[in-house]
Write an enzyme that holds these catalytic residues in place. Structure first.
Site, mmCIF file in Angstrom:
data_model
loop_
_atom_site.group_PDB
_atom_site.id
_atom_site.type_symbol
_atom_site.label_atom_id
_atom_site.label_comp_id
_atom_site.label_asym_id
_atom_site.label_seq_id
_atom_site.Cartn_x
_atom_site.Cartn_y
_atom_site.Cartn_z
ATOM 1 N N HIS A 53 -60.024 47.568 8.799
ATOM 2 C CA HIS A 53 -60.859 46.612 9.513
ATOM 3 C C HIS A 53 -60.275 45.203 9.559
ATOM 4 O O HIS A 53 -60.962 44.252 9.905
ATOM 5 C CB HIS A 53 -62.247 46.590 8.876
ATOM 6 C CG HIS A 53 -63.334 46.281 9.845
ATOM 7 N ND1 HIS A 53 -63.679 47.120 10.877
ATOM 8 C CD2 HIS A 53 -64.142 45.214 9.956
ATOM 9 C CE1 HIS A 53 -64.653 46.579 11.566
ATOM 10 N NE2 HIS A 53 -64.958 45.425 11.037
ATOM 11 N N LYS A 55 -58.405 42.028 10.993
ATOM 12 C CA LYS A 55 -58.223 41.498 12.345
ATOM 13 C C LYS A 55 -57.543 40.146 12.191
ATOM 14 O O LYS A 55 -58.203 39.122 12.033
ATOM 15 C CB LYS A 55 -59.569 41.345 13.044
ATOM 16 C CG LYS A 55 -60.311 42.658 13.173
ATOM 17 C CD LYS A 55 -61.744 42.444 13.549
ATOM 18 C CE LYS A 55 -62.487 43.749 13.449
ATOM 19 N NZ LYS A 55 -63.895 43.614 13.696
ATOM 20 N N ASP A 60 -45.119 32.969 14.130
ATOM 21 C CA ASP A 60 -44.054 32.038 13.761
ATOM 22 C C ASP A 60 -44.144 31.545 12.324
ATOM 23 O O ASP A 60 -43.630 30.479 11.993
ATOM 24 C CB ASP A 60 -44.015 30.852 14.722
ATOM 25 C CG ASP A 60 -43.668 31.276 16.146
ATOM 26 O OD1 ASP A 60 -42.967 32.305 16.300
ATOM 27 O OD2 ASP A 60 -44.111 30.610 17.094
#
Length: 170
Positions: A53, A55, A60
């Site tokens: 789960h 996210k 960079d």
């Protein structure tokens, strides 16, 4: 990861020479993800039955995008989600460690070691954050500490709360 505009952006980044890697929950394989795999972008799926789960995105080594947003058409147009973007190399390193743990070492969920710092990270003069990943970093304990130490108010929003120690009774 099924939002065409996001997949298009990943493919364009790859064509510019940006190193792109993707972690995904294997239960959501197919759709737009096939375009990513076809472009030879390295992809790793979590093959457990439980949902992976996380996210987040690290760009960079200095920018972190995280929150509840699912990059899907439903997530974009229907779900009430949030995204936080933070410019901080220190914060990005914490997320990069977590990403490598899953992408390189295949350590998801209960196999996930506690290997990131939960020390406060100053992201602006006025703002510090702490990074906690579940299940390994004691998220529940930290949440309860914040709730127990609140002096004036608590505004709490969650998709669901079913943890008795937070105060919800069924």
């Amino acid at each position: 990861l099924d939002l065409p505009v996001v997949v298009d952006a990943l493919l364009r980044a790859r064509s510019r020479g940006v190193a792109v890697r993707v972690l995904y929950d294997s239960q959501n394989r197919g759709g737009e993800l096939a375009r990513i795999e076809h472009a030879s972008i390295p992809c790793v799926g979590d093959v457990r039955r439980a949902y992976m789960h996380n996210k987040f995105m690290v760009a960079d080594g200095r920018r972190v995008l995280t929150g509840s947003f699912n990059p899907t058409p439903v997530g974009e147009r229907r779900s009430d989600n949030n995204v936080v973007v933070v410019e901080s190399a220190v914060l990005a390193r914490q997320y990069a460690v977590e990403f490598a743990e899953m992408f390189v070492r295949g350590m998801f969920g209960p196999k996930s070691p506690r290997n990131t710092s939960s020390d406060p990270i100053r992201v602006t003069r006025e703002t510090t954050v702490r990074v906690l990943f579940a299940p390994e970093d004691g998220v529940k304990k930290a949440l309860l500490e914040v709730l127990q130490n609140a002096k004036k108010s608590v505004d709490f929003m969650s998709f669901t709360i079913n943890e008795r120690s937070i105060g919800i009774e069924h």
